[in-house]
Scaffold this motif. Structure first.
Motif, PDB file in Angstrom:
ATOM      1  N   ILE A   1       0.840  -1.199   0.000  1.00  0.00           N
ATOM      2  CA  ILE A   1       0.000   0.000   0.000  1.00  0.00           C
ATOM      3  C   ILE A   1       0.879   1.255   0.000  1.00  0.00           C
ATOM      4  O   ILE A   1       0.622   2.209  -0.740  1.00  0.00           O
ATOM      5  CB  ILE A   1      -0.966  -0.007   1.204  1.00  0.00           C
ATOM      6  N   GLY A   2       1.929   1.238   0.806  1.00  0.00           N
ATOM      7  CA  GLY A   2       2.859   2.364   0.832  1.00  0.00           C
ATOM      8  C   GLY A   2       3.532   2.586  -0.508  1.00  0.00           C
ATOM      9  O   GLY A   2       3.687   3.728  -0.966  1.00  0.00           O
ATOM     10  N   LEU A   3       3.920   1.509  -1.165  1.00  0.00           N
ATOM     11  CA  LEU A   3       4.550   1.630  -2.489  1.00  0.00           C
ATOM     12  C   LEU A   3       3.565   2.140  -3.534  1.00  0.00           C
ATOM     13  O   LEU A   3       3.945   2.926  -4.420  1.00  0.00           O
ATOM     14  CB  LEU A   3       5.134   0.283  -2.916  1.00  0.00           C
ATOM     15  N   LEU A   4       2.318   1.711  -3.463  1.00  0.00           N
ATOM     16  CA  LEU A   4       1.313   2.219  -4.398  1.00  0.00           C
ATOM     17  C   LEU A   4       1.068   3.709  -4.204  1.00  0.00           C
ATOM     18  O   LEU A   4       0.951   4.461  -5.181  1.00  0.00           O
ATOM     19  CB  LEU A   4       0.007   1.436  -4.244  1.00  0.00           C
ATOM     20  N   ILE A   5       1.017   4.148  -2.961  1.00  0.00           N
ATOM     21  CA  ILE A   5       0.835   5.578  -2.687  1.00  0.00           C
ATOM     22  C   ILE A   5       2.044   6.362  -3.182  1.00  0.00           C
ATOM     23  O   ILE A   5       1.897   7.423  -3.808  1.00  0.00           O
ATOM     24  CB  ILE A   5       0.592   5.801  -1.179  1.00  0.00           C
ATOM     25  N   THR A   6       3.242   5.863  -2.921  1.00  0.00           N
ATOM     26  CA  THR A   6       4.459   6.530  -3.391  1.00  0.00           C
ATOM     27  C   THR A   6       4.473   6.628  -4.906  1.00  0.00           C
ATOM     28  O   THR A   6       4.813   7.677  -5.470  1.00  0.00           O
ATOM     29  CB  THR A   6       5.698   5.766  -2.906  1.00  0.00           C
ATOM     30  N   HIS A   7       4.100   5.557  -5.585  1.00  0.00           N
ATOM     31  CA  HIS A   7       4.067   5.570  -7.048  1.00  0.00           C
ATOM     32  C   HIS A   7       3.066   6.605  -7.557  1.00  0.00           C
ATOM     33  O   HIS A   7       3.346   7.348  -8.496  1.00  0.00           O
ATOM     34  CB  HIS A   7       3.717   4.178  -7.571  1.00  0.00           C
ATOM     35  N   TYR A   8       1.912   6.681  -6.926  1.00  0.00           N
ATOM     36  CA  TYR A   8       0.880   7.628  -7.335  1.00  0.00           C
ATOM     37  C   TYR A   8       1.352   9.071  -7.153  1.00  0.00           C
ATOM     38  O   TYR A   8       1.186   9.906  -8.045  1.00  0.00           O
ATOM     39  CB  TYR A   8      -0.393   7.383  -6.526  1.00  0.00           C
ATOM     40  N   VAL A   9       1.957   9.359  -5.998  1.00  0.00           N
ATOM     41  CA  VAL A   9       2.404  10.729  -5.725  1.00  0.00           C
ATOM     42  C   VAL A   9       3.522  11.128  -6.671  1.00  0.00           C
ATOM     43  O   VAL A   9       3.518  12.236  -7.219  1.00  0.00           O
ATOM     44  CB  VAL A   9       2.845  10.866  -4.250  1.00  0.00           C
TER      45      VAL A   9
ATOM     46  N   ARG B   1       4.109   9.987  -9.640  1.00  0.00           N
ATOM     47  CA  ARG B   1       3.564  10.115 -10.996  1.00  0.00           C
ATOM     48  C   ARG B   1       2.791  11.432 -11.144  1.00  0.00           C
ATOM     49  O   ARG B   1       2.821  12.042 -12.195  1.00  0.00           O
ATOM     50  CB  ARG B   1       2.664   8.926 -11.298  1.00  0.00           C
ATOM     51  N   ARG B   2       2.102  11.851 -10.094  1.00  0.00           N
ATOM     52  CA  ARG B   2       1.355  13.124 -10.150  1.00  0.00           C
ATOM     53  C   ARG B   2       2.284  14.315 -10.214  1.00  0.00           C
ATOM     54  O   ARG B   2       1.977  15.314 -10.857  1.00  0.00           O
ATOM     55  CB  ARG B   2       0.473  13.260  -8.923  1.00  0.00           C
ATOM     56  N   ARG B   3       3.408  14.245  -9.515  1.00  0.00           N
ATOM     57  CA  ARG B   3       4.343  15.362  -9.497  1.00  0.00           C
ATOM     58  C   ARG B   3       5.138  15.480 -10.785  1.00  0.00           C
ATOM     59  O   ARG B   3       5.628  16.545 -11.099  1.00  0.00           O
ATOM     60  CB  ARG B   3       5.309  15.224  -8.325  1.00  0.00           C
ATOM     61  N   ALA B   4       5.278  14.396 -11.510  1.00  0.00           N
ATOM     62  CA  ALA B   4       6.088  14.407 -12.748  1.00  0.00           C
ATOM     63  C   ALA B   4       5.377  15.153 -13.859  1.00  0.00           C
ATOM     64  O   ALA B   4       4.234  15.373 -13.902  1.00  0.00           O
ATOM     65  CB  ALA B   4       6.388  12.980 -13.184  1.00  0.00           C
TER      66      ALA B   4
END
Length: 64
Positions: free
Chosen positions: A51-59, A61-64
């Protein structure tokens, strides 16, 4: 609002979701099939990390 610098979607979120579903199923079905406490705790820890890795990936990707 196009961002041409963002790379194409990778398969990592799909794999993370798969790991999350499997570890969640093991954690939920563990008492029903007689799994011990340690394997269920490991499955739960894997689910939390996923879950932590999915949240990190989402954040990221949004910042890029």
């Amino acid at each position: 609002m196009n961002n041409d610098n963002v790379s194409t979607r990778s398969s990592s979120p799909v794999l993370l979701w798969l790991v999350l579903v499997v570890s969640g199923a093991v954690n939920a079905a563990g008492p029903l099939v007689g799994l011990g406490l340690v394997p269920r705790m490991v499955a739960g820890a894997i689910a939390v990390v996923t879950i932590g890795l999915l949240i990190t990936h989402y954040v990221r990707r949004r910042r890029a």
